[in-house]
Design a protein around this motif. Structure first.
Motif, PDB file in Angstrom:
ATOM      1  N   THR A  28      -8.734  26.035   5.986  1.00 41.20           N
ATOM      2  CA  THR A  28      -8.418  25.031   7.011  1.00 41.20           C
ATOM      3  C   THR A  28      -7.093  24.364   6.667  1.00 41.20           C
ATOM      4  N   GLU A  29      -6.341  24.059   7.705  1.00 38.52           N
ATOM      5  CA  GLU A  29      -5.068  23.387   7.494  1.00 38.52           C
ATOM      6  C   GLU A  29      -5.302  21.970   6.990  1.00 38.52           C
ATOM      7  N   PRO A  30      -4.436  21.480   6.101  1.00 38.66           N
ATOM      8  CA  PRO A  30      -4.588  20.112   5.617  1.00 38.66           C
ATOM      9  C   PRO A  30      -4.427  19.111   6.756  1.00 38.66           C
ATOM     10  N   SER A  31      -5.245  18.086   6.774  1.00 37.97           N
ATOM     11  CA  SER A  31      -5.184  17.061   7.807  1.00 37.97           C
ATOM     12  C   SER A  31      -4.734  15.743   7.205  1.00 37.97           C
ATOM     13  N   VAL A  32      -3.799  15.111   7.865  1.00 33.84           N
ATOM     14  CA  VAL A  32      -3.310  13.829   7.379  1.00 33.84           C
ATOM     15  C   VAL A  32      -4.389  12.764   7.472  1.00 33.84           C
ATOM     16  N   PHE A  33      -5.371  12.967   8.342  1.00 32.29           N
ATOM     17  CA  PHE A  33      -6.451  12.002   8.489  1.00 32.29           C
ATOM     18  C   PHE A  33      -7.428  12.047   7.323  1.00 32.29           C
ATOM     19  N   ASP A  34      -7.384  13.099   6.507  1.00 32.91           N
ATOM     20  CA  ASP A  34      -8.282  13.220   5.361  1.00 32.91           C
ATOM     21  C   ASP A  34      -7.630  12.783   4.056  1.00 32.91           C
ATOM     22  N   GLU A  35      -6.409  12.260   4.141  1.00 36.65           N
ATOM     23  CA  GLU A  35      -5.663  11.945   2.931  1.00 36.65           C
ATOM     24  C   GLU A  35      -6.072  10.628   2.289  1.00 36.65           C
ATOM     25  N   GLY A  36      -6.840   9.812   3.001  1.00 37.48           N
ATOM     26  CA  GLY A  36      -7.187   8.511   2.457  1.00 37.48           C
ATOM     27  C   GLY A  36      -6.003   7.573   2.540  1.00 37.48           C
ATOM     28  N   ALA A  37      -5.931   6.592   1.656  1.00 31.27           N
ATOM     29  CA  ALA A  37      -4.865   5.598   1.681  1.00 31.27           C
ATOM     30  C   ALA A  37      -3.640   6.106   0.941  1.00 31.27           C
ATOM     31  N   LEU A  38      -2.469   5.939   1.556  1.00 30.32           N
ATOM     32  CA  LEU A  38      -1.204   6.374   0.989  1.00 30.32           C
ATOM     33  C   LEU A  38      -0.387   5.153   0.584  1.00 30.32           C
ATOM     34  N   SER A  39       0.271   5.227  -0.565  1.00 28.81           N
ATOM     35  CA  SER A  39       1.046   4.090  -1.073  1.00 28.81           C
ATOM     36  C   SER A  39       2.274   3.837  -0.213  1.00 28.81           C
ATOM     37  N   CYS A  40       2.631   2.561  -0.087  1.00 27.78           N
ATOM     38  CA  CYS A  40       3.816   2.193   0.684  1.00 27.78           C
ATOM     39  C   CYS A  40       4.387   0.888   0.141  1.00 27.78           C
ATOM     40  N   HIS A 178       9.098  -3.225   7.832  1.00 29.38           N
ATOM     41  CA  HIS A 178       9.071  -1.771   7.680  1.00 29.38           C
ATOM     42  C   HIS A 178       8.243  -1.405   6.451  1.00 29.38           C
ATOM     43  N   ALA A 179       7.429  -0.399   6.574  1.00 30.56           N
ATOM     44  CA  ALA A 179       6.688   0.136   5.434  1.00 30.56           C
ATOM     45  C   ALA A 179       7.157   1.564   5.200  1.00 30.56           C
ATOM     46  N   GLU A 180       7.730   1.816   4.032  1.00 28.06           N
ATOM     47  CA  GLU A 180       8.242   3.142   3.687  1.00 28.06           C
ATOM     48  C   GLU A 180       7.135   3.930   2.982  1.00 28.06           C
ATOM     49  N   VAL A 181       6.877   5.146   3.448  1.00 35.83           N
ATOM     50  CA  VAL A 181       5.800   5.979   2.908  1.00 35.83           C
ATOM     51  C   VAL A 181       6.345   7.365   2.605  1.00 35.83           C
ATOM     52  N   VAL A 182       5.967   7.922   1.459  1.00 37.44           N
ATOM     53  CA  VAL A 182       6.368   9.277   1.071  1.00 37.44           C
ATOM     54  C   VAL A 182       5.194  10.221   1.317  1.00 37.44           C
ATOM     55  N   LEU A 199      -2.534  -0.683   7.905  1.00 37.26           N
ATOM     56  CA  LEU A 199      -1.853  -1.054   6.667  1.00 37.26           C
ATOM     57  C   LEU A 199      -2.694  -2.088   5.919  1.00 37.26           C
ATOM     58  N   PHE A 200      -2.860  -1.851   4.608  1.00 40.99           N
ATOM     59  CA  PHE A 200      -3.641  -2.753   3.764  1.00 40.99           C
ATOM     60  C   PHE A 200      -2.751  -3.242   2.615  1.00 40.99           C
ATOM     61  N   PRO A 201      -2.383  -4.537   2.598  1.00 39.96           N
ATOM     62  CA  PRO A 201      -1.583  -5.068   1.484  1.00 39.96           C
ATOM     63  C   PRO A 201      -2.372  -5.036   0.182  1.00 39.96           C
ATOM     64  N   ASP A 202      -1.669  -4.846  -0.949  1.00 38.16           N
ATOM     65  CA  ASP A 202      -2.332  -4.875  -2.250  1.00 38.16           C
ATOM     66  C   ASP A 202      -2.886  -6.261  -2.551  1.00 38.16           C
ATOM     67  N   VAL A 203      -2.171  -7.290  -2.085  1.00 34.07           N
ATOM     68  CA  VAL A 203      -2.697  -8.653  -2.195  1.00 34.07           C
ATOM     69  C   VAL A 203      -3.610  -8.893  -1.005  1.00 34.07           C
ATOM     70  N   VAL A 204      -4.794  -9.412  -1.258  1.00 31.89           N
ATOM     71  CA  VAL A 204      -5.779  -9.595  -0.187  1.00 31.89           C
ATOM     72  C   VAL A 204      -5.285 -10.686   0.764  1.00 31.89           C
ATOM     73  N   CYS A 246       1.658  -1.802  -0.675  1.00 31.99           N
ATOM     74  CA  CYS A 246       0.605  -1.686   0.326  1.00 31.99           C
ATOM     75  C   CYS A 246       0.091  -0.255   0.370  1.00 31.99           C
ATOM     76  N   ARG A 247      -0.904  -0.044   1.220  1.00 26.62           N
ATOM     77  CA  ARG A 247      -1.448   1.283   1.481  1.00 26.62           C
ATOM     78  C   ARG A 247      -1.596   1.443   2.989  1.00 26.62           C
ATOM     79  N   ILE A 248      -1.355   2.663   3.480  1.00 22.49           N
ATOM     80  CA  ILE A 248      -1.593   2.919   4.891  1.00 22.49           C
ATOM     81  C   ILE A 248      -2.589   4.057   5.035  1.00 22.49           C
ATOM     82  N   GLN A 249      -3.257   4.056   6.164  1.00 20.32           N
ATOM     83  CA  GLN A 249      -4.260   5.071   6.435  1.00 20.32           C
ATOM     84  C   GLN A 249      -4.134   5.515   7.892  1.00 20.32           C
ATOM     85  N   PHE A 250      -4.104   6.827   8.076  1.00 22.29           N
ATOM     86  CA  PHE A 250      -4.117   7.387   9.410  1.00 22.29           C
ATOM     87  C   PHE A 250      -5.573   7.535   9.835  1.00 22.29           C
TER      88      PHE A 250
END
Length: 256
Positions: A28-40, A178-182, A199-204, A246-250
């Motif tokens: 199966t092709e990789p899905s960006v929706f299955d990646e969980g939270a990505l650092s930003c 702006h949130a920069e994500v790799v 988007l979820f900030p590291d600080v609550v 922060c972290r972002i999630q699709f």
């Protein structure tokens, strides 16, 4: 009998070959929706270091570090006594030229004033108006207005100091952020401009904040096998500070 053994040997050969072949894998092709939270990293959407159009002595600063400013707001004023005097003189000349034209209008209608003489007076009036306009522009150059709405993060000069071509203040725009994500290169083409993210900030600071993919970098870094995306995050109340990890999630439900 010989025919029977031939068939049996053929069947055994086919079954052996089938057992030797590996079973096909379900790829199966990789899905960006299955990646969980990505650092930003949250960054200002704009950063401006302000300089003055002209050189002069700083007379007034209207804002301090940390103040919010609006686009078009006057931030500093330079000493302008000379420019004000020049403008007053220029406006006086305009007023005189208009009165002169008005006084001689009756003579022109009676034929006692030539076209050439009237044209000279009108030209003098027009030149006086242009000089007054130039003087006004020079006076307004003694003020510097904010080109954006944002927050003052640096102030380099105080009243009485000389303002030259060097920056005197830094302003950043924090709404939006702006949130920069790799991202890994296998997801290139699967992320489109306009896609929604959380988007979820590291600080609550409460629950997740909704953002939108604003830019997908058209270049993939060959060394790391990655590319960058930029997420636009509304920040009307300026709750989110720039520089925050922060972290972002699709989420599929956000992009249905």
């Amino acid at each position: 009998m010989k025919y029977f053994f031939s068939i049996l040997i053929a069947l055994l050969f086919i079954s052996t070959q089938a057992a030797a072949e590996p079973a096909a894998e379900n790829v199966t092709e990789p899905s960006v929706f299955d990646e969980g939270a990505l650092s930003c990293l949250l960054e200002p959407s704009m950063e401006v270091e302000l300089s003055s159009e002209v050189t002069g002595v700083l007379e007034k600063v209207t804002v301090q570090r940390g103040d919010r400013v609006k686009k078009g707001q006057v931030l500093i004023s330079l000493s302008s006594r000379v420019e004000r005097a020049v403008l007053a003189t220029a406006r006086a000349k305009v007023s005189f030229a208009k009165r002169k034209v008005k006084r001689n209008e009756v003579l022109y209608k009676k034929g006692l004033l030539s076209d050439h003489e009237r044209d000279e007076m009108l030209t003098e009036q027009r030149l006086a108006e242009l000089l007054a306009s130039e003087s006004y522009i020079r006076l307004k150059q003694r003020e510097t207005k904010s080109p954006i709405s944002g927050v003052v993060v640096e102030r380099y000069l105080e009243p009485g100091e000389l303002v030259d071509e060097e920056p005197f203040m830094k302003i950043v725009a924090l709404n939006p952020l702006h949130a920069e994500v790799v991202m890994r290169s296998e997801f290139y083409g699967k992320i489109q401009k306009g896609m929604d993210v959380l988007l979820f900030p590291d600080v609550v600071l409460g629950q997740g904040y909704k953002g939108t993919v604003h830019l997908v970098d058209p270049l993939i870094d060959a060394a790391s096998g990655t590319f960058a995306i930029r997420v636009l995050v509304p920040n009307d109340e300026l709750v989110l500070p720039a520089g925050l990890k922060c972290r972002i999630q699709f989420a599929p439900q956000l992009n249905d």
